[in-house]
Scaffold this motif. Structure first.
Motif, PDB file in Angstrom:
ATOM      1  N   ALA A 242      79.684  -8.405  44.798  1.00 46.89           N
ATOM      2  CA  ALA A 242      78.869  -7.779  45.840  1.00 46.89           C
ATOM      3  C   ALA A 242      77.396  -7.776  45.433  1.00 46.89           C
ATOM      4  O   ALA A 242      76.510  -8.054  46.256  1.00 46.89           O
ATOM      5  N   LEU A 243      77.130  -7.496  44.162  1.00 44.16           N
ATOM      6  CA  LEU A 243      75.754  -7.475  43.668  1.00 44.16           C
ATOM      7  C   LEU A 243      75.134  -8.879  43.728  1.00 44.16           C
ATOM      8  O   LEU A 243      73.982  -9.044  44.152  1.00 44.16           O
ATOM      9  N   LEU A 244      75.896  -9.885  43.344  1.00 46.02           N
ATOM     10  CA  LEU A 244      75.374 -11.254  43.362  1.00 46.02           C
ATOM     11  C   LEU A 244      75.064 -11.717  44.785  1.00 46.02           C
ATOM     12  O   LEU A 244      74.130 -12.485  45.014  1.00 46.02           O
ATOM     13  N   ARG A 245      75.848 -11.237  45.761  1.00 38.87           N
ATOM     14  CA  ARG A 245      75.621 -11.658  47.144  1.00 38.87           C
ATOM     15  C   ARG A 245      74.334 -11.077  47.721  1.00 38.87           C
ATOM     16  O   ARG A 245      73.717 -11.684  48.606  1.00 38.87           O
ATOM     17  N   VAL A 246      73.913  -9.916  47.237  1.00 34.67           N
ATOM     18  CA  VAL A 246      72.714  -9.275  47.799  1.00 34.67           C
ATOM     19  C   VAL A 246      71.493  -9.402  46.899  1.00 34.67           C
ATOM     20  O   VAL A 246      70.377  -9.092  47.320  1.00 34.67           O
ATOM     21  N   PRO A 248      68.284 -10.859  44.915  1.00 34.37           N
ATOM     22  CA  PRO A 248      67.300 -11.909  45.224  1.00 34.37           C
ATOM     23  C   PRO A 248      67.676 -13.202  44.500  1.00 34.37           C
ATOM     24  O   PRO A 248      68.172 -13.173  43.374  1.00 34.37           O
ATOM     25  N   ARG A 249      67.440 -14.318  45.158  1.00 33.04           N
ATOM     26  CA  ARG A 249      67.844 -15.579  44.562  1.00 33.04           C
ATOM     27  C   ARG A 249      67.115 -15.853  43.249  1.00 33.04           C
ATOM     28  O   ARG A 249      67.673 -16.499  42.348  1.00 33.04           O
ATOM     29  N   TRP A 250      65.871 -15.352  43.094  1.00 39.84           N
ATOM     30  CA  TRP A 250      65.186 -15.574  41.832  1.00 39.84           C
ATOM     31  C   TRP A 250      65.944 -14.889  40.699  1.00 39.84           C
ATOM     32  O   TRP A 250      65.989 -15.398  39.564  1.00 39.84           O
ATOM     33  N   ALA A 251      66.549 -13.734  40.987  1.00 37.26           N
ATOM     34  CA  ALA A 251      67.315 -13.024  39.967  1.00 37.26           C
ATOM     35  C   ALA A 251      68.607 -13.773  39.635  1.00 37.26           C
ATOM     36  O   ALA A 251      69.010 -13.854  38.473  1.00 37.26           O
ATOM     37  N   VAL A 252      69.223 -14.326  40.659  1.00 39.70           N
ATOM     38  CA  VAL A 252      70.446 -15.103  40.433  1.00 39.70           C
ATOM     39  C   VAL A 252      70.131 -16.352  39.614  1.00 39.70           C
ATOM     40  O   VAL A 252      70.871 -16.722  38.705  1.00 39.70           O
ATOM     41  N   ARG A 253      68.999 -17.000  39.927  1.00 38.34           N
ATOM     42  CA  ARG A 253      68.608 -18.186  39.163  1.00 38.34           C
ATOM     43  C   ARG A 253      68.301 -17.826  37.717  1.00 38.34           C
ATOM     44  O   ARG A 253      68.624 -18.583  36.787  1.00 38.34           O
ATOM     45  N   ALA A 254      67.700 -16.679  37.515  1.00 43.40           N
ATOM     46  CA  ALA A 254      67.384 -16.235  36.158  1.00 43.40           C
ATOM     47  C   ALA A 254      68.665 -16.000  35.360  1.00 43.40           C
ATOM     48  O   ALA A 254      68.743 -16.333  34.164  1.00 43.40           O
ATOM     49  N   LEU A 255      69.672 -15.468  36.014  1.00 46.48           N
ATOM     50  CA  LEU A 255      70.964 -15.261  35.361  1.00 46.48           C
ATOM     51  C   LEU A 255      71.569 -16.602  34.971  1.00 46.48           C
ATOM     52  O   LEU A 255      72.117 -16.774  33.876  1.00 46.48           O
ATOM     53  N   GLY A 256      71.472 -17.593  35.844  1.00 46.88           N
ATOM     54  CA  GLY A 256      71.978 -18.922  35.542  1.00 46.88           C
ATOM     55  C   GLY A 256      71.224 -19.551  34.386  1.00 46.88           C
ATOM     56  O   GLY A 256      71.810 -20.223  33.535  1.00 46.88           O
ATOM     57  N   SER A 257      69.929 -19.320  34.321  1.00 49.27           N
ATOM     58  CA  SER A 257      69.113 -19.855  33.235  1.00 49.27           C
ATOM     59  C   SER A 257      69.502 -19.232  31.918  1.00 49.27           C
ATOM     60  O   SER A 257      69.577 -19.898  30.873  1.00 49.27           O
ATOM     61  N   TYR A 258      69.833 -17.926  31.957  1.00 47.72           N
ATOM     62  CA  TYR A 258      70.254 -17.237  30.743  1.00 47.72           C
ATOM     63  C   TYR A 258      71.557 -17.835  30.209  1.00 47.72           C
ATOM     64  O   TYR A 258      71.751 -17.979  29.026  1.00 47.72           O
ATOM     65  N   ARG A 259      72.438 -18.222  31.160  1.00 50.01           N
ATOM     66  CA  ARG A 259      73.686 -18.858  30.752  1.00 50.01           C
ATOM     67  C   ARG A 259      73.409 -20.044  29.858  1.00 50.01           C
ATOM     68  O   ARG A 259      74.086 -20.293  28.889  1.00 50.01           O
TER      69      ARG A 259
END
Length: 259
Positions: A242-246, A248-259
């Motif tokens: 639910a958190l990932l769906r709402v 901001p995409r910049w935050a989701v991209r940052a999480l992917g970068s951390y991976r």
């Protein structure tokens, strides 16, 4: 009981699906690359539960192998040339793998193979299964996705995002028929998955962030029986999704970068 075909059925979640379905009295068709391991699983589950276990060695990144599995899925029963083969009532599209390497440093052949297994094979096998299931007015398809589908975590996440959209689209298309489609979106789960990718589980998440395969599979099968479209085991991963769906995409991209 019906027959279930499970891809990636010799290890990890696929093996757990095989064990739970056999225990419930379902005959099995197990698909994986390792013929010897498939044989061992068949010898374990068949006599223990009194079910028939077919083994179908296949590499789902190879077109001819996918075609052979699709041919088995297309069996309706009673047609000339089908022999005593029973139709598949449940397809579990489980096969998949992570590359364990960032895209720019990985081999393009590995990236292509991951798409072949987790996208192209899923589409082709689902198409074969849906045809005979609609003809018989019953059946279920369970596609194993991932919470990663909601992230920006490389080719694996992109493939699982495709599977998520594909599953939801097909579920809408088949509404009102006797055929259901469910997407399983587990979070981190203790299996061989990460070890095969060369990534230690301890480097990914603390122990509290992990689920066990038995629980994930039990939840998924219960949701299939109820006709649920989106199955996400555990409250923690429902909240994370639910958190990932709402977010901001910049935050989701940052999480992917951390991976």
């Amino acid at each position: 009981m019906s027959t279930a075909l499970i891809t990636g059925g010799s290890a990890g979640l696929g093996l757990e699906f095989a064990r739970q379905l056999a225990a419930a009295g379902h005959d099995l068709v197990l698909v994986a690359r390792d013929a010897e391991r498939l044989r061992q699983v068949a010898e374990e589950l068949g006599p223990a539960h009194g079910v028939a276990v077919e083994v179908l060695p296949a590499d789902l990144s190879v077109a001819d192998d996918v075609a052979r599995v699709a041919q088995r899925l297309a069996v309706v029963g009673g047609r000339p040339g089908e022999g005593d083969l029973r139709p598949v009532g449940l397809l579990v599209n489980n096969a998949g793998f992570a590359t364990g390497t960032r895209f720019a440093k990985s081999r393009v052949t590995t990236e292509r193979r991951s798409i072949d297994v987790m996208v192209k094979a899923v589409v082709e096998l689902t198409h074969a299964a849906v045809g005979q299931m609609l003809e018989r007015d019953r059946g279920a398809i369970l596609n194993v996705g991932s919470v990663a589908a909601l992230t920006a975590g490389g080719t694996y996440a992109a493939a699982k995002a495709y599977v998520r959209t594909f599953t939801e689209s097909l579920a809408s298309e088949l509404r009102g028929t006797g055929v259901t489609v469910t997407l399983l979106s587990p979070g981190f789960t203790h299996t061989e998955f990460h070890a095969r990718a060369g990534v230690p589980e301890s480097s990914i998440a603390p122990e509290w962030g992990w689920l066990n395969a038995e629980y994930v599979v039990r939840t998924a099968l219960a949701d299939v029986r109820r006709g649920v479209v989106l199955s996400t085991p555990s409250a923690r991963y429902k909240a994370a999704s639910a958190l990932l769906r709402v977010a901001p995409r910049w935050a989701v991209r940052a999480l992917g970068s951390y991976r």
